[in-house]
Structures are given as C-alpha cells and as structure tokens.
Design a protein around this motif. Structure first.
Motif, PDB file in Angstrom:
ATOM      1  N   ASP A 419      27.183  42.650   4.551  1.00  0.00           N
ATOM      2  CA  ASP A 419      27.506  42.939   3.148  1.00  0.00           C
ATOM      3  C   ASP A 419      26.727  42.054   2.177  1.00  0.00           C
ATOM      4  O   ASP A 419      27.164  41.836   1.045  1.00  0.00           O
ATOM      5  N   ALA A 420      25.564  41.560   2.598  1.00  0.00           N
ATOM      6  CA  ALA A 420      24.793  40.645   1.750  1.00  0.00           C
ATOM      7  C   ALA A 420      24.390  41.281   0.427  1.00  0.00           C
ATOM      8  O   ALA A 420      24.334  40.603  -0.601  1.00  0.00           O
ATOM      9  N   GLN A 421      24.087  42.571   0.448  1.00  0.00           N
ATOM     10  CA  GLN A 421      23.644  43.255  -0.766  1.00  0.00           C
ATOM     11  C   GLN A 421      24.795  43.903  -1.537  1.00  0.00           C
ATOM     12  O   GLN A 421      24.552  44.651  -2.467  1.00  0.00           O
ATOM     13  N   MET A 422      26.017  43.599  -1.121  1.00  0.00           N
ATOM     14  CA  MET A 422      27.191  44.169  -1.806  1.00  0.00           C
ATOM     15  C   MET A 422      28.111  43.075  -2.330  1.00  0.00           C
ATOM     16  O   MET A 422      29.306  43.305  -2.508  1.00  0.00           O
ATOM     17  N   ARG A 423      27.579  41.884  -2.559  1.00  0.00           N
ATOM     18  CA  ARG A 423      28.398  40.779  -3.036  1.00  0.00           C
ATOM     19  C   ARG A 423      28.876  41.043  -4.465  1.00  0.00           C
ATOM     20  O   ARG A 423      28.149  41.592  -5.294  1.00  0.00           O
ATOM     21  N   ASP A 424      30.112  40.621  -4.735  1.00  0.00           N
ATOM     22  CA  ASP A 424      30.691  40.877  -6.052  1.00  0.00           C
ATOM     23  C   ASP A 424      30.375  39.747  -7.030  1.00  0.00           C
ATOM     24  O   ASP A 424      29.703  38.758  -6.699  1.00  0.00           O
ATOM     25  N   LYS A 425      30.843  39.918  -8.231  1.00  0.00           N
ATOM     26  CA  LYS A 425      30.578  38.963  -9.301  1.00  0.00           C
ATOM     27  C   LYS A 425      31.129  37.581  -8.967  1.00  0.00           C
ATOM     28  O   LYS A 425      30.513  36.559  -9.273  1.00  0.00           O
ATOM     29  N   LYS A 426      32.280  37.544  -8.306  1.00  0.00           N
ATOM     30  CA  LYS A 426      32.893  36.265  -7.953  1.00  0.00           C
ATOM     31  C   LYS A 426      31.999  35.471  -7.006  1.00  0.00           C
ATOM     32  O   LYS A 426      31.869  34.245  -7.133  1.00  0.00           O
ATOM     33  N   PHE A 427      31.349  36.153  -6.059  1.00  0.00           N
ATOM     34  CA  PHE A 427      30.448  35.474  -5.129  1.00  0.00           C
ATOM     35  C   PHE A 427      29.304  34.811  -5.882  1.00  0.00           C
ATOM     36  O   PHE A 427      28.980  33.640  -5.642  1.00  0.00           O
TER      37      PHE A 427
END
Length: 876
Positions: A419-427
C-alpha cells in the motif's frame, strides 16, 4: 516504523491577481527578503558576492568573523546570510580573488552586494595557465590533512556495525525555472490567475519558478554485516504532476533519480549525471584536486577546519567546493558544499549545488542527516526557459539493533510495501520531514486547471505522440497505435510501404496483452502481418516488457526482411534507418510461428526459452538453390520460388547485475551501463520435425564492459564469439553484424556489405573510447564548441570450415549446401577484418558524426574504403 517528524518551512510567493502584477511582484520580492531575513534571527546580514569585473556571482565564497568562530559560505549563486554583530569585521574571500574586510556598524546595510577583485596571481593557478610549481603537494598542510582524513574513513564507516537501519525521506521537484516579471505580465499568466498563482520563489535560488511535478518517497534502509546484505523497503510513495499525463511518465522520475543520485563523499567515485566523479575524500582525489586551508571555525558546538578545493584542471569532470572537517581524532566530515565548475564540459547543467550535514548520535557516531541537491538545467542556449530540479533528502531514526533475518529474504535489494502508493494524509503528515511549498501542495488543483484549458487535450495528444512515438485511443487508454515512425517507409522489394501497428495495454488486462501490425507494399502489392499474444505471470502497470519480465508469448507473422535487419536496434521499418549507403537487394520473406517464455530475476539474470517454425522465400539477389542442381540465375522482386524451412529451439541466458531500465511504449531501455553484461545462446535445429529441413547447433556468447577513466571519459569493450557446429546452407551460417544504414547502430560494422563474409566460427572485438572532450576542450577555438571526440576500433576474425564452403570443388553437387549469393567472400582466419572510427558528438548538444575507415580487405570489388555515419544522442 519509527515516527519521524520535521519542520523546514519554506517561504513562498503569493501573488493576488494579474492586474497589479508588476507591483505585486516587487512587493512580494521585498516581502520574501524580509521574511527570509527575519526567519532565523532579528539581526542578520544577507547579500551576494560577485566578481568585480564581470558581475557574475561567486559560488561558495567564505564570509567569516575572524577571531569569533562565526562563519558561513555563500551558495552556488553567491548568496549568503550571516548574523549581524555591531563593531565586528567580516572577511569575504574566495579562491582566485582578493579578500575584502567589511566593518559592521550602524551605517552597514542589511543587504550587501560585495564585489571581489580577481587576484591575478591566484587566478592564474585556478585556471591552470601558470606553471604547476605554483601549487605543491609536498609539505602542504592541506594535503597532509586530507591524507589523514582519507586514512580515517574506515574507522568511522557505518558498515563497521553489525547492523544498522535508518529512515529516509526524499522529495523530488521539477519546475520551470527563472521566470521573469515581464513573462508574468504576458499571456498565458496575465489571463490565467490560477497559473500565476502556481508561480513561487525558490527558497534555494531566489528565482521565480513554476513547479510542475513533485515526487515524495519514504523508505527504510537495513544493513547486516554478516552475512553481508542490504535491503531498502519503500513505505510510502506519491507522485503528482505532468508525468501523470504520460503512461510512461515514470521515465521522468526514473531518469532524474538515476542522473541526480545520492552523493557519498566517503566513496572513491561518486556517480552523478550518469558518470563517475572523483571524490575529494579519496586517495586519487588528493592528486586530482587542489586543497587550501581557509580557516578554523565553529559549526554549532563543533570546531571545524574549513578547506576549499578545486580540480587541477577546471575542465575535467570534478567538483569544487568546501569541506568542513571536525577538529578532533575522528576527522569526520561535518558539512560540505559542492558544485561543478562552470568550465566543466557538462551538458544542460547551468549550475549544480550539493549541501550536506552530518550530526553526532548519542553513541558518538557521525551520520548523514541532510542531503540537498539543487540543479538548474537549460536545454539549449537559445531557449530561455530552463528547469530546476530539487532533490531534498533527510535521514533520521538511526538504530543499530539486530535486524530480523526475514527482512533480508529474497534477492531483490529494493522492495515496495503493497500500500505504499495509497498512503493517506495522516501518513504524510507524520513522515514528511520537509514541508511542501504552497505550489507543491496545490499540485493536484494546478493539474486540474491545466486539464480544463481550452485545446489542452489536442496539445497533450500532440506531445504524447511526439514524446512516446505512440497514439492513444481513449481515456483510459486500452489500445496504443505505435510505433508512429514505421507508418511509411521503403525497401528494395516493396518500394514505398505503409504499416499500421497497435497493442493493448494493462488498462484492458494486467496479464494478457495483444499486439501486431498490418503492412502493405505498394510496389510489390504484397500484404504482411504480425500478431502476438502475451501472458504475463506478474501484473503489469502498462506494458508486458516492464521489469521484471515473466511472460509467455505466441507469435505468428509474415513479412520481408534483409538478413542485416536483425542487427538493428530499432524497428526494421523505422523510416530513418531506411536511408542506406548501399543497395540492399538481398532479401527474403518469412512465415514464422514462434513460442517463447522469458523469465527475469530481480538480481540480473534473464532466461529465454523459445521454439520457432519458419519458412523463407528468396527475393532479389538471394537464391536458395542447392548445389545438386545446375545453378540458374533467378533474381526478381516478386520472389524466386525458392524456399528454406527450419524448425528450431533455443535457450538464451543473460546476466547483467545492477542494470537500471526505463520503459517506453515500444521497448525497455537500459540507462545504466556500469555493470558487466554476460550472455550466451544456443540454438538447435531439427530435421523432419514440423517441416524442418536441417539439423544444426549454433552457439554464441558475448561480454560487454564499460570502464570509466575519470577525466579521460569512458572505454567500452564488447567481445563476441560464435560457432555453427554442423554443415548447413549459407542462410544458417554466421554473417557479420553489418549496418547498411547511414544511421549509427551499436555493436555493428559500418563498412561491411550485407553478407559480404560468411563464417561458421567467428570472434569479434569492438573497442570504443569516448574521450569526453579531453582533447578538443584544450584547443582554444574548439573548446568553445564543447564538442566531444571519440575513437573506435572494430575487428572480426572469421573462418569457414571446408564442409560449409560452397566454393570448394569437393562440395559440388551437395544436396545440403546452397550456392553462395554474389558478393560473398571467405575470410582468412589469420587476417581479421578491421575498421576504425573517428567521431565527434555533442554537436549542438545532440548531433554526432563519424568518419569510418576500412583497414583490411580493401581489395574486394564491393569494399567501400571509407564512409560517414550520423546519429542523435543527448548526454550530460
């Protein structure tokens, strides 16, 4: 993953509207200067150091409060900031200039323009115009210090630890550079406020820029000493900008990351701009550079020795800059600032600045924490617009605990979490160590505005067609029409010929792909086709040739070729390679059915196993008449009615560790040729199997290696050898890799005619030395052109055993051999074919021309004695 937060807030330009643009820009510039001056301390002095005679900025000038251990260094653009201390004096100095002492008092302005006068004596040393006796390494304190620094490197190497790990944050931004207020007053900026709003001031160059893409990566690096292993795990990755509009947009980031790689001064050679630079902190660097002790000063709480350095010859590929060495037993690097001399023969780089900081960990070890690279690019002098590439890197959370063995499982040195390319704003809020600028942060909105521009889709369509040699048919795009440069071409049999090619993409199916073409010869009135079905074991982003390739392919095709076409790197129907220096009248059609399985490992090994059935018909000056029948001349463009059918299987192995690739819509290209390449192939023919007429075994092997010679350029060696083990007709013998085109092709002979020699065993050696302007750049007038010279030698040893020599009387009447075509010669195994090449490239930064001279076998009636070849290439 450990938490890593940082805040390095960058100041930006915020224009309000286009109507008052000139005044707003002036106010914004002044506001930016005030913000920059007030961001750190209430009382600061900023300024720029320039050449008193030319007005050019002086990079890396030293600004020191002597006796107070306070100093700073100007950046690559001559800009500096230093605390203001009333009643003190600052000393401004730079190599090749006379130092200036400026008193700081109430009349001293907050911003200074300090002009230094060239020191003719020092300047003579810098430009290497005077005797080398002016600089001596013997009894030189700076040289002795650097020898101690080099000797101490191994003691402070992190690899001395049993384990280590750290976090790495990297931000890569591409921007249009050096915009002017005049440009912003005119369309499109004056008519599109959202475009103007994307313009900001670079915090690194203080120039107006327009960011067009930003790429962020968060990764973890793991190291184990025994057994030695390394692994990089990419935890997060995001990319926004113009590369999103291109299906092969990863080319931009891949190339930029390969060109602007991490700089490690503790290595002997530093690979940057796709070539090695000698590190100043290496044994050979002590002889390559000149070092000068400037001063002793404090960086934070650390006492450091400040050294400046520059290459012996400023035109060689080297750095210049400043090193700050800790004044303790470790002699570790505390800070460095590097640039490339303007005199260096580097294309497209207007300026390059590297700034690094090392910090001490609680256990006393020194580690890299800051690594910034700022590069200004310009394509050609007559194009005013340039680009700014900023690579901002932060290292943190160093740890030396034992790393679990499971981390190192697998051969792949770099892995990406699912999920490296699906990280959210919090990450990204947690792990982004350098805040995005205003324009970087609004990149999504900027791209949406571009999409909504009138006529944008037509401009984008044209750019994609030009850039990718391909046309898309929809959005999302399921089918590509490509390549475009094969739509119209010509050859000896067909005359003018048209072709339409297409292939499906991973948008339709990530595992199953179709491709093919239909072609028509307008002179021959013949139709041709190619159809391929490919199944990929691993899911693809866009096309099946993406690394690693693990595919099963079934192909059926019917077309016409010249025997030399298989040596072309480009498509045989490329309109540019259709320009021939000799008439290519030996041709044949093929009706081919082929199955192949290709498997690539992550560590550089490729295996290809294939089976093929093929029927060929002779055209033009080719003939497939066997020698057990009287020879009847039968040369025409409509086919000679003579056929050759083979059934064969082959295995191909290739090992190329460390290669880096970029994918375009046609093929995959290697962009890193530093590692050696080994390959071997064996082909077996089967008589009586699926219509095959011949048993045979054919083996070939190849070794390629590139050697970097520092300032003397690069030296390529390519060695090939092969043997046809059995008695076979001449189409199955080994012909030299000839190139009948005016366009240069790699690993081919430029002055050998098609099928001029036939062998059943051979060895070839190709040597190419690109001197990178080492000679031309020392000729007074020629050096202004920045041309780069190269020389090459190509040699071929060949032998034709008696069993395959159709000219020998004992083979007359053989039902297995065929009459040789006109113009075929037998080589003397003790007399190699040789040709030499002398060329110049980097003409107008992209054009290359080569003069080729034939050295042996010049007495043959069809032998050309010399020729000119041409090509296009863009290199740094």
């Amino acid at each position: 993953m450990p938490s890593v937060r940082a805040a390095a807030v960058q100041q930006c330009l915020h224009p309000a509207c286009a109507a008052a643009l000139p005044r707003l820009l002036l106010v914004a510039w002044l506001l930016l200067s005030c913000l920059a001056a007030g961001a750190q301390q209430p009382a600061q002095i900023t300024g720029v150091v320039t050449d008193d005679e030319t007005g050019d900025s002086i990079e890396f000038a030293s600004i020191v409060y002597k006796g107070h251990d306070i100093a700073t260094i100007a950046n690559a653009f001559g800009q500096f900031t230093i605390p203001r201390h009333e009643g003190w004096n600052i000393t401004v100095s730079a190599v090749g200039y006379k130092a200036r002492i400026i008193p700081i008092n109430g009349r001293t302005r907050k911003r200074l323009n300090i002009a230094l006068k060239p020191d003719k004596r020092q300047l003579a040393e810098v430009t290497i115009k005077s005797s080398k006796s002016r600089y001596s390494r013997k009894n030189n304190p700076a040289v002795e210090l650097m020898k101690r620094v080099v000797a101490a490197k191994k003691k402070t190497d992190l690899a001395n630890n049993d384990y280590y790990q750290y976090n790495k944050y990297e931000k890569l931004t591409l921007s249009l550079n050096d915009l002017t207020p005049t440009q912003l007053e005119k369309p499109p900026f004056s008519k599109k406020p959202w475009l103007l709003n994307q313009v900001e001031v670079s915090p690194y160059t203080n120039k107006l820029i327009l960011p067009v893409s930003v790429d962020e990566t968060v990764s973890q690096k793991f190291y184990r000493k025994s057994p030695r292993d390394e692994k990089t795990v990419i935890q997060g990755q995001t990319s926004t900008g113009i590369n999103d509009y291109f299906q092969t947009g990863d080319i931009i980031n891949t190339v930029v990351k390969d060109v602007f790689t991490d700089v490690d001064l503790y290595l002997d050679d530093i690979r940057i701009l796709q070539r090695p630079f000698t590190s100043p902190m290496s044994e050979k660097g002590i002889g390559f550079y000149r070092f000068y002790i400037e001063d002793t000063l404090a960086i934070g709480q650390d006492s450091c020795i400040h050294l400046s350095f520059l290459p012996n010859n400023m035109q060689d590929m080297g750095f210049r800059g400043d090193l700050y060495i800790l004044k303790d037993s470790t002699l570790h690097l505390r800070r460095c600032q590097l640039t490339i001399p303007k005199q260096s023969n580097v294309n497209f780089v207007k300026s390059l600045q590297v700034m690094q900081e090392y910090d001490r960990l609680p256990d006393g070890q020194w580690v890299l924490t800051t690594d910034d690279m700022i590069t200004e690019l310009e394509l050609f002098d007559f194009i005013t617009a340039g680009a700014l590439v900023t690579r901002i890197t932060r290292y943190s959370e160093y740890a030396f605990d034992e790393v679990p063995n499971k981390i190192f499982k697998g051969q792949k040195k770099e892995v990406t979490v699912a999920d490296a390319q699906m990280r959210d704003k919090k990450f990204w809020e947690e792990y982004r160590q350098v805040e995005l600028t205003r324009s970087e942060n609004s990149m999504d909105k900027f791209m949406q505005n571009i999409e909504n521009m009138k006529g944008f889709k037509y401009v984008l369509f044209g750019l994609k067609t030009l850039f990718e040699n391909s046309m898309e048919t929809g959005n999302p795009n399921y089918v590509d029409i490509c390549p475009i440069n094969t739509v119209v071409t010509r050859n000896y049999v067909d005359g003018w010929r048209t072709r339409l090619s297409a292939k499906t993409t991973a948008n339709l199916n990530k595992h199953f792909f179709l491709s093919g073409y239909y072609a028509h010869g307008w002179g021959s009135h013949r139709n041709y086709y190619d159809a391929e079905m490919t199944y990929s074991l691993n899911a693809k982003k866009y096309l099946p040739h993406e690394f690693p390739r693990r595919t099963l392919t079934i192909q059926a095709s019917q077309d016409i070729i010249s025997p030399a076409d298989r040596f072309m790197e480009s498509d045989k129907d490329n309109i540019f390679v259709a320009l021939k220096w000799a008439e290519t009248n030996k041709m044949m059609t093929y009706n081919r059915q082929k199955v192949s399985f290709e498997y690539e490992t992550n560590w550089g090994l490729k295996v290809v196993a294939s089976g093929k059935m093929e029927e060929n018909e002779a055209f033009g000056n080719m003939s497939f008449q066997t020698m057990n029948r009287p020879y009847v001349p039968n040369f025409n463009k409509t086919g000679n009615g003579e056929y050759l059918r083979t059934t064969e299987a082959s295995v191909f192995l290739r090992y190329a560790p460390g290669e880096t690739y970029i994918n375009n819509k046609l093929r995959r290209r290697v962009i890193n040729l530093d590692a050696p390449v080994f390959s071997v192939k064996h082909t077996m023919g089967f008589n009586g199997v699926l219509g095959g007429d011949y048993n045979f075994h054919h083996t070939e092997a190849q070794i390629f290696k590139r050697f970097w010679l520092n300032s003397w350029g690069k030296f390529d060696i390519d060695v090939k050898a092969g043997i046809q083990w059995d008695q076979v007709p001449y189409p199955l013998l080994i012909m030299p890799a000839s190139n009948p085109s005016y366009i240069q092709q790699p690993y081919t002979f430029s002055l050998i005619n098609t099928m001029e020699f036939l062998n059943d065993r051979y060895a070839s050696l190709m040597l190419a030395w690109d001197l990178n302007g080492k000679i031309l750049n020392r000729i007074p007038l020629a050096k202004k052109l920045y041309w780069r010279e190269y020389i090459g030698l190509r040699m071929l040893w060949g032998d034709l055993s008696d069993k395959n020599n159709a000219y020998l009387p004992e083979n007359a009447g053989s039902p297995r051999l065929m009459y040789f075509p006109e113009g075929v010669n037998v080589m003397n195994p003790n007399r190699p074919y040789m040709e030499m090449a002398i060329g110049v490239h980097n003409i107008f930064k992209f054009f290359r021309v080569e003069w080729v001279k034939r050295l042996t076998y010049k007495d043959l009636p069809t032998a050309p004695h010399w020729g000119m070849r041409y090509g296009v290439s863009l290199t740094f």
